[in-house]
Design an enzyme around this catalytic site. Structure first.
Site, PDB file in Angstrom:
ATOM      1  N   ASN A   7      18.645 -60.965 -22.480  1.00  0.00           N
ATOM      2  CA  ASN A   7      19.064 -59.789 -23.241  1.00  0.00           C
ATOM      3  C   ASN A   7      18.623 -60.023 -24.687  1.00  0.00           C
ATOM      4  O   ASN A   7      19.251 -60.775 -25.422  1.00  0.00           O
ATOM      5  CB  ASN A   7      20.587 -59.656 -23.127  1.00  0.00           C
ATOM      6  N   HIS A 179      25.219 -47.967 -21.439  1.00  0.00           N
ATOM      7  CA  HIS A 179      26.140 -48.858 -20.705  1.00  0.00           C
ATOM      8  C   HIS A 179      25.968 -48.692 -19.191  1.00  0.00           C
ATOM      9  O   HIS A 179      26.900 -48.924 -18.420  1.00  0.00           O
ATOM     10  CB  HIS A 179      27.627 -48.563 -21.032  1.00  0.00           C
ATOM     11  N   HIS A 207      34.413 -47.508 -20.321  1.00  0.00           N
ATOM     12  CA  HIS A 207      33.884 -48.752 -20.906  1.00  0.00           C
ATOM     13  C   HIS A 207      34.284 -48.741 -22.375  1.00  0.00           C
ATOM     14  O   HIS A 207      33.696 -48.027 -23.187  1.00  0.00           O
ATOM     15  CB  HIS A 207      32.355 -48.798 -20.732  1.00  0.00           C
ATOM     16  N   LEU A 208      35.328 -49.513 -22.691  1.00  0.00           N
ATOM     17  CA  LEU A 208      35.886 -49.464 -24.040  1.00  0.00           C
ATOM     18  C   LEU A 208      35.672 -50.811 -24.730  1.00  0.00           C
ATOM     19  O   LEU A 208      36.485 -51.729 -24.605  1.00  0.00           O
ATOM     20  CB  LEU A 208      37.386 -49.123 -23.983  1.00  0.00           C
ATOM     21  N   GLY A 209      34.555 -50.923 -25.429  1.00  0.00           N
ATOM     22  CA  GLY A 209      34.292 -52.125 -26.223  1.00  0.00           C
ATOM     23  C   GLY A 209      34.101 -51.691 -27.656  1.00  0.00           C
ATOM     24  O   GLY A 209      34.665 -50.677 -28.090  1.00  0.00           O
ATOM     25  N   GLY A 211      31.226 -50.630 -28.745  1.00  0.00           N
ATOM     26  CA  GLY A 211      30.640 -49.352 -28.329  1.00  0.00           C
ATOM     27  C   GLY A 211      31.446 -48.901 -27.133  1.00  0.00           C
ATOM     28  O   GLY A 211      31.901 -49.738 -26.362  1.00  0.00           O
ATOM     29  N   PHE A 283      40.205 -54.150 -32.353  1.00  0.00           N
ATOM     30  CA  PHE A 283      41.522 -53.650 -31.953  1.00  0.00           C
ATOM     31  C   PHE A 283      42.645 -54.666 -32.155  1.00  0.00           C
ATOM     32  O   PHE A 283      43.803 -54.286 -32.280  1.00  0.00           O
ATOM     33  CB  PHE A 283      41.483 -53.142 -30.503  1.00  0.00           C
ATOM     34  N   ARG A 284      42.288 -55.959 -32.188  1.00  0.00           N
ATOM     35  CA  ARG A 284      43.330 -56.958 -32.452  1.00  0.00           C
ATOM     36  C   ARG A 284      43.824 -56.829 -33.892  1.00  0.00           C
ATOM     37  O   ARG A 284      45.021 -56.935 -34.170  1.00  0.00           O
ATOM     38  CB  ARG A 284      42.787 -58.365 -32.192  1.00  0.00           C
ATOM     39  N   GLY A 330      35.671 -55.137 -23.725  1.00  0.00           N
ATOM     40  CA  GLY A 330      36.622 -55.871 -24.567  1.00  0.00           C
ATOM     41  C   GLY A 330      38.004 -55.247 -24.685  1.00  0.00           C
ATOM     42  O   GLY A 330      39.021 -55.893 -24.416  1.00  0.00           O
ATOM     43  N   GLU A 333      39.523 -54.259 -20.945  1.00  0.00           N
ATOM     44  CA  GLU A 333      39.935 -55.397 -20.115  1.00  0.00           C
ATOM     45  C   GLU A 333      41.174 -56.092 -20.671  1.00  0.00           C
ATOM     46  O   GLU A 333      41.940 -56.699 -19.928  1.00  0.00           O
ATOM     47  CB  GLU A 333      38.799 -56.439 -20.052  1.00  0.00           C
ATOM     48  N   GLU A 383      27.769 -57.532 -16.881  1.00  0.00           N
ATOM     49  CA  GLU A 383      26.450 -56.922 -16.948  1.00  0.00           C
ATOM     50  C   GLU A 383      25.355 -57.894 -16.521  1.00  0.00           C
ATOM     51  O   GLU A 383      24.391 -57.509 -15.884  1.00  0.00           O
ATOM     52  CB  GLU A 383      26.199 -56.387 -18.364  1.00  0.00           C
TER      53      GLU A 383
HETATM   54  P1  ADP Z   1      30.491 -54.867 -27.379  1.00  0.00           P
HETATM   55  O1  ADP Z   1      29.821 -55.513 -26.184  1.00  0.00           O
HETATM   56  O2  ADP Z   1      30.379 -53.378 -27.413  1.00  0.00           O
HETATM   57  O3  ADP Z   1      30.212 -55.509 -28.694  1.00  0.00           O
HETATM   58  P2  ADP Z   1      32.974 -55.869 -26.234  1.00  0.00           P
HETATM   59  O4  ADP Z   1      33.032 -55.218 -24.895  1.00  0.00           O
HETATM   60  O5  ADP Z   1      32.697 -57.325 -26.292  1.00  0.00           O
HETATM   61  O6  ADP Z   1      32.044 -55.064 -27.205  1.00  0.00           O
HETATM   62  O7  ADP Z   1      34.351 -55.569 -26.966  1.00  0.00           O
HETATM   63  C1  ADP Z   1      34.601 -56.073 -28.245  1.00  0.00           C
HETATM   64  C2  ADP Z   1      35.917 -55.497 -28.737  1.00  0.00           C
HETATM   65  O8  ADP Z   1      36.939 -55.752 -27.782  1.00  0.00           O
HETATM   66  C3  ADP Z   1      36.414 -56.146 -30.018  1.00  0.00           C
HETATM   67  O9  ADP Z   1      35.887 -55.499 -31.140  1.00  0.00           O
HETATM   68  C4  ADP Z   1      37.903 -55.917 -29.919  1.00  0.00           C
HETATM   69  O10 ADP Z   1      38.215 -54.667 -30.502  1.00  0.00           O
HETATM   70  C5  ADP Z   1      38.196 -55.822 -28.444  1.00  0.00           C
HETATM   71  N1  ADP Z   1      38.948 -56.954 -27.928  1.00  0.00           N
HETATM   72  C6  ADP Z   1      38.505 -58.145 -27.520  1.00  0.00           C
HETATM   73  N2  ADP Z   1      39.522 -58.933 -27.100  1.00  0.00           N
HETATM   74  C7  ADP Z   1      40.669 -58.223 -27.263  1.00  0.00           C
HETATM   75  C8  ADP Z   1      42.050 -58.460 -27.024  1.00  0.00           C
HETATM   76  N3  ADP Z   1      42.487 -59.605 -26.538  1.00  0.00           N
HETATM   77  N4  ADP Z   1      42.915 -57.468 -27.315  1.00  0.00           N
HETATM   78  C9  ADP Z   1      42.473 -56.292 -27.802  1.00  0.00           C
HETATM   79  N5  ADP Z   1      41.197 -56.016 -28.056  1.00  0.00           N
HETATM   80  C10 ADP Z   1      40.289 -56.950 -27.781  1.00  0.00           C
END
Ligand code: ADP
Length: 396
Positions: A7, A179, A207-209, A211, A283-284, A330, A333, A383
């Protein structure tokens, strides 16, 4: 089969060596700061993590050093290069050229190069990775797995924008969606875990990351998705605005004296939960600030959840129902609070959340109660494994 998954970003290269028969990750790691100085992180599953600071002037040296580490007599996991039977590359975009992943040849490379304007930051980096691997492993089959191809099954009514049709005809301006590997992998797992009949299934994947996107998956196929021509459309994200009245662009640009690219940069990098909260895109951090009573952090989280809920409602309408909703990435999950806040909008669908199960993090888990009318699951996305599996399917 041992598959190397690559990647490539503009100055980084993430890799995993996967034994697809057992789904075991033999090694994972990344090359960072390529073209700056260089840092290679190497993490074997059964050994200690190593970091190498050899210079990485370009991606080819990066791939070459990864191969050297994988075959090192002391800490390598394979004897020689011939054990790598295929390479799977994550590629951002293929325009409308491919509905599925493809075996890479010169023609495929030309086609990917031809859609560079759809991903000016990612596609050149993806191509550099492909070319480097082909040069170093000329006899090993290489496969391109696109972020967009899973969504190529969308009907026209879902992907054409309501602007003069000639912009679609002449410039291919349309919804593509992203995604795709994640939505494909998670929707398949969701169908399995929820015990659905694939050919008669209505699944919504969130899919909540950093992005974030939502996809409506009808009978195993994407029929609509929230991201568009670019990954800016749709949900409120970490730093991206998602949907917004396009008239805001001209209005704010006039007030602030911004050019159009400057304005788009605001929507991509300074907006989303970061822009609203003024605290963070993570989000943390938002959770911590919310606990201290920070009203804008609370608002940002509410807006995020509300937008997801609106999309889920829209896609339940688009599919005339929904059997299962899956959360991944992120936030999806790990953040039970966010999942709960979203699910609270779905009382009308008969969704009931089991609070104990919803407290579980980072695992495949059914978070809905036994009598919930719609099954709700949290499913960690994978992925890399999905790319490796697609690669095997094409190479075998
Ligand atoms: P990307 O691949 O789009 O960069 P990810 O799927 O890795 O993103 O998600 C990253 C996001 O997930 C972080 O910015 C954070 O907001 C959130 N995240 C990760 N771990 C936790 C957790 N334990 N509790 C809440 N949010 C989390």
């Amino acid at each position: 089969m041992k598959v190397l998954v690559i990647n490539c970003g503009s100055s980084s290269l993430k890799y995993q060596l996967i034994e697809t028969d057992t789904e075991a990750v033999l090694v994972s790691g990344l090359c960072e700061r390529i073209g700056i100085d260089g840092r290679l992180v190497y993490k074997p599953a059964n050994g200690e993590k190593r970091i190498f600071d050899d210079p990485l002037p370009d991606h080819k040296v990066g791939v070459s050093n990864v191969i050297a580490a994988l075959t090192n007599p002391e800490y390598g996991v394979i004897k020689d290069l011939s054990e790598i039977e295929a390479v799977g590359h994550r590629v951002l975009h293929c325009g409308e050229a491919f509905k599925e992943s493809v075996l890479i040849n010169d023609e495929v490379i030309n086609i990917i190069e031809g859609v560079t304007e759809f991903g000016p930051l990612h596609i050149p980096a993806n191509l550099i990775g492909i070319r480097a691997c082909r040069a170093l492993m000329p006899d090993v089959p290489q496969v391109a797995v696109f972020d967009t191809s899973f969504h190529m099954t969308m009907p026209k009514k879902a992907y054409v924008y309501a602007i003069p049709y000639k912009y679609y005809e002449e410039y291919r301006v349309r919804r593509y969606g992203f995604h795709g590997t994640s939505h494909s992998y998670v929707s398949k797992r969701c169908i399995e875990l929820a015990g659905l009949d694939k050919d008669n299934s209505k699944v919504i994947v969130c899919h909540l990351g950093n992005g974030a996107s939502v996809t409506a998956v009808l009978n195993g196929k994407s029929v609509d998705t929230s991201m568009g021509l670019s990954p800016l459309e749709g949900l409120v994200m970490g730093t991206r605005s998602g949907d917004i009245d396009p008239a805001c662009l001209e209005f704010i640009a006039k007030k602030e004296g911004f050019t159009l690219p400057e304005m788009v940069n605001v929507l991509n990098k300074k907006s989303g939960v970061f822009g609203v909260s003024g605290v963070s895109s993570d989000f943390r951090d938002l959770d911590a600030a919310a606990k201290e009573g920070n009203e804008r952090a609370i608002l940002a989280r509410e807006m995020f959840c509300y937008r997801v809920a609106k999309y889920v409602g829209a896609y339940a309408a688009a599919m005339n129902g929904v059997d299962a909703i899956a959360f991944t990435a992120g936030v999806g999950e790990n953040d039970g609070k966010v999942r709960k806040m979203i699910c609270d909008y779905f009382g009308y669908l008969g969704v009931k959340v089991d609070d104990e199960k919803n407290a579980i993090r980072g695992e495949e888990v059914m978070i809905s109660t036994a009598d919930s009318k719609v099954k709700v699951l949290a499913i960690p996305t994978n992925e890399e494994l999905a790319i490796a599996q697609e690669t095997v399917a094409l190479v075998k």
